[in-house]
Design an enzyme around this catalytic site. Structure first.
Site, PDB file in Angstrom:
ATOM      1  N   HIS A 244       0.866  -1.189   0.000  1.00 24.89           N
ATOM      2  CA  HIS A 244       0.000   0.000   0.000  1.00 24.89           C
ATOM      3  C   HIS A 244       0.896   1.230   0.000  1.00 24.89           C
ATOM      4  O   HIS A 244       1.879   1.282   0.735  1.00 24.89           O
ATOM      5  CB  HIS A 244      -0.877  -0.036   1.258  1.00 24.89           C
ATOM      6  CG  HIS A 244      -2.005   0.939   1.255  1.00 24.89           C
ATOM      7  ND1 HIS A 244      -1.803   2.296   1.343  1.00 24.89           N
ATOM      8  CD2 HIS A 244      -3.343   0.757   1.191  1.00 24.89           C
ATOM      9  CE1 HIS A 244      -2.985   2.896   1.326  1.00 24.89           C
ATOM     10  NE2 HIS A 244      -3.936   1.988   1.232  1.00 24.89           N
ATOM     11  N   ARG A 264      -6.737  10.308   0.287  1.00 26.91           N
ATOM     12  CA  ARG A 264      -6.628  10.785  -1.102  1.00 26.91           C
ATOM     13  C   ARG A 264      -8.002  10.900  -1.742  1.00 26.91           C
ATOM     14  O   ARG A 264      -8.250  11.800  -2.545  1.00 26.91           O
ATOM     15  CB  ARG A 264      -5.711   9.849  -1.896  1.00 26.91           C
ATOM     16  CG  ARG A 264      -4.240  10.047  -1.546  1.00 26.91           C
ATOM     17  CD  ARG A 264      -3.366   8.950  -2.112  1.00 26.91           C
ATOM     18  NE  ARG A 264      -3.449   7.722  -1.330  1.00 26.91           N
ATOM     19  CZ  ARG A 264      -3.412   6.492  -1.825  1.00 26.91           C
ATOM     20  NH1 ARG A 264      -3.290   6.315  -3.123  1.00 26.91           N
ATOM     21  NH2 ARG A 264      -3.499   5.441  -1.040  1.00 26.91           N
TER      22      ARG A 264
END
Ligand SMILES: Cc1cc2nc3c(=O)[nH]c(=O)nc-3n(C[C@H](O)[C@H](O)[C@H](O)COP(=O)(O)OP(=O)(O)OC[C@H]3O[C@@H](n4cnc5c(N)ncnc54)[C@H](O)[C@@H]3O)c2cc1C
Length: 611
Positions: A244, A264
């Site tokens: 990740h 995000r």
């Protein structure tokens, strides 16, 4: 009953269930619910306390094409996104079932009491996430896993299943080819438990603890992968490990802890030390038409503008991780070896930005405040890649989730197929629900069609004796050092960027670690002894690590989570098969290629139409 001579084990208890579920995360709970609802007896075993499984840590949400926020979404788009994200080596049938059934599973969760965030008109709210074309993640702030586990647990317990908490399965039991039960120990007092079962469902989660930097909880030691492998089942796609892009990098004690993609999704941007939004510099060709080409468009997308395209920060995880590594290697990283993730900048756009961030990302706000003394509403975070998820796992039938071993089923992260080379965020929680349900349903059916098998008592004695052997070597090397050395090795030699030479070195290292693991010793007594528990975990960690390394050597190309510095391109010849790991007749680990089944024309048409 008592048959063992060892005074530490005065007796082991015996339990009998039609279906035994190993693991109480989302997959295990959902499977247990379905099997219980089918009217068979169900036992649920978990290493930790009920409610503490790794699923509880899930943050961003559950991917399901509910089309609540954007009516253009449907199962076909979700299917296409999943296949594209997996770079077309997914099991297409699983991807299809997942996309079709996820909405139903989420609504069911809602009916069982899950309190989702809401749209203005009261429907389940959905958020943007990497690789998903439309806002698709049903969520509860950034604590979706907690709500999911709470709901499943409440519902499951009411259906009446037996729960064995803090109990670790160390071996599956067979009669001939068929599974007939499992054997384990309870962590608190070290007493053994024998489970006779007509069907066993593995739902043991991932392997993150094989690496030094990981977002996974302590339970992620690859137990299900290893139990299945040693029982004769095949594993596939083990080379595909997901790193990740955003784990915490500072302070060292919290390195690897996840920073959700939701940051995000809510408008957070990645910058290097020069303040540059470097993700705009490298947009893969197959995503170019769907990706914003300027910062304003990217912001508008995160705020729900239907005509805007996603910002490049929301490209797939494998790609974003590699872009971050490139910045760090080029000397453009942050002070502690990551890059900057900034959500605080949205104060330029929203007058109430601090409240907005705290409302949308409450856990992230607290995580940084408590662990790093940073206020994310005011300053950027430092982030870097962390080992997060394994796409590879037990090879199962797409519809029933049964492995190649009759009576042995697998679901959730320890099973494989749906994600191909890379999993999209949010697709795990929906996978747990869709395939957990299927595993429960078909295991219950299998248990109705079969009688209990014969348990081999001599085999039980052998497993127990092997498990207790570290106590006979109190002066032997401690298991923690072996685990630590394995984590260092996997991080350094089989991590985000791989080469043949390094992985060969890793295999040699793993062989030596197997030898050391066979000689580890533990001191103290059998009551809650973490050294002993770790000694038993080593077999699983080493099995998973060896499978990852051998599979990664076999795939001489770069695809999804698997990046080879010596073969940096995708190679069409490798798009036609999965890498299968299995135990050879000599007991050694073997690898073979399994051709992908041809995709039916109608699914192919869907993919072409969505391009
Ligand atoms: C921080 C974080 C955030 C995430 N956020 C998201 C997200 O927002 N959306 C998403 O889709 N995915 C997310 N993921 C991924 C997702 O949470 C996991 O893939 C998923 O929860 C795995 O669920 P599972 O049911 O397969 O296993 P787990 O939840 O890992 O549960 C495994 C269970 O098996 C038990 N077990 C293991 N070995 C044994 C054994 N030998 N004997 C007995 N019991 C055993 C454990 O005790 C546990 O109960 C996230 C992951 C992390 C780390």
């Amino acid at each position: 009953m008592a048959r063992l001579e060892n005074p530490l084990v005065a007796q082991y208890t015996t339990h009998q269930y039609d279906v035994l579920v190993v693991g109480a995360g989302g997959a295990g709970l959902r499977a247990a619910i379905e099997a219980s609802a089918a009217g068979v007896s169900v036992g649920l075993v978990c290493k930790s306390l009920l409610g503490k499984a790794h699923t509880v840590m899930a943050e961003g949400g559950i991917a399901a094409a509910l089309a609540n926020v954007d009516e253009r979404d449907n199962w076909k788009v979700h299917f296409t996104d999943t296949m594209r994200g997996g770079q077309y080596v997914n099991n297409w049938r699983m991807a299809e079932l997942h996309a079709r059934e996820a909405p139903q599973r989420v609504r069911e969760l809602e009916a069982w009491g899950a309190v989702f965030d809401r749209t203005r008109d009261g429907r389940i709210l959905q958020r943007n996430f990497g690789g998903h074309r439309y806002p698709r993640l049903a969520h509860v702030g950034d604590r979706t896993g907690l709500e999911m586990i709470r709901t499943l647990q409440d519902h499951g317990v009411h259906l009446g299943m037996d729960v064995h908490m803090e109990c670790t399965i160390v071996s599956l039991l067979k009669e001939g080819e068929r599974i007939v039960g499992a054997f384990g120990y309870e962590r608190e007092h070290g007493r053994f438990k024998l489970f006779a079962a007509k069907a066993v469902i593995l739902a043991t989660g991932g392997i993150g603890r094989a690496y030094k930097i990981t977002s996974n909880s302590w339970e992620g030691t690859g137990d299900g992968h290893s139990l299945a492998y040693h029982a004769g089942a095949e594993l596939i796609d083990m080379e595909f490990v997901q790193f990740h892009p955003t784990g915490m990098v500072w302070p060292p004690s919290v390195r690897g802890i996840l920073v959700t993609e939701g940051v995000r999704g809510e408008g957070g941007v990645l910058r290097n030390k020069d303040g540059r939004r470097f993700m705009f510099d490298d947009i893969p060709e197959n995503y170019r038409s769907q990706t914003a080409d300027n910062e304003d468009e990217g912001w508008r997308y995160t705020q729900g503008d239907r005509n805007a395209r996603r910002p490049p920060e929301l490209l797939t995880r494998d790609h974003v991780s590699r872009c971050i590594m490139r910045e760090v290697k080029a000397g453009r990283g942050s002070p502690h070896g990551g890059v900057f993730l900034d959500i605080s900048w949205i104060r330029e756009k929203l007058s109430n930005s601090a409240e907005h961030i705290k409302k949308k990302l409450p856990s992230m706000y607290h995580q940084f405040k408590e662990l790093a003394a940073i206020d994310i509403t005011a300053v950027p975070m430092e982030v870097g890649p962390t080992t997060h998820y394994i796409m590879g796992g037990v090879r199962v039938d797409s519809d029933t989730q049964m492995s190649g071993v009759p009576g042995l089923f697998a679901a959730g992260e320890c099973a494989a197929g749906i994600n191909g080379a890379n999993r999209l965020g949010g697709n795990s929680l929906s996978d747990l629900l869709v395939f957990g349900k299927r595993a429960g349903e078909y295991a219950a059916k299998y248990s109705r069609d079969h009688k209990f098998g014969q348990i081999d008592n001599a085999r039980i004695d052998q497993i127990a004796a092997e498990a207790l052997a570290p106590f006979d070597r109190p002066a032997g090397e401690g298991p923690f050092q072996v685990q630590y050395d394995l984590q260092e090795l996997m991080q350094d030699l089989v991590g985000i960027v791989r080469t043949e030479a390094e992985m060969r070195k890793a295999l040699d290292g793993i062989a030596k670690l197997w030898e050391r693991a066979a000689k580890v010793g533990v001191a103290g007594n059998i009551d809650y002894n973490p050294g002993w528990h770790t000694a038993l975990d080593l077999k699983n960690l080493l099995t998973a690590s060896e499978a990852i390394t051998r599979s990664a050597l076999e795939r001489k190309e770069s695809r999804g989570g698997h990046f080879r510095d010596d073969f940096p391109r995708k190679d069409d010849a490798y798009a036609t098969f999965n890498v299968v790991t299995y135990r050879g007749s000599d007991g050694n680990m073997q690898i073979r290629r399994e051709p992908l089944k041809p995709m039916p024309a109608e699914l192919n048409t869907i993919i072409q139409e969505m391009k």
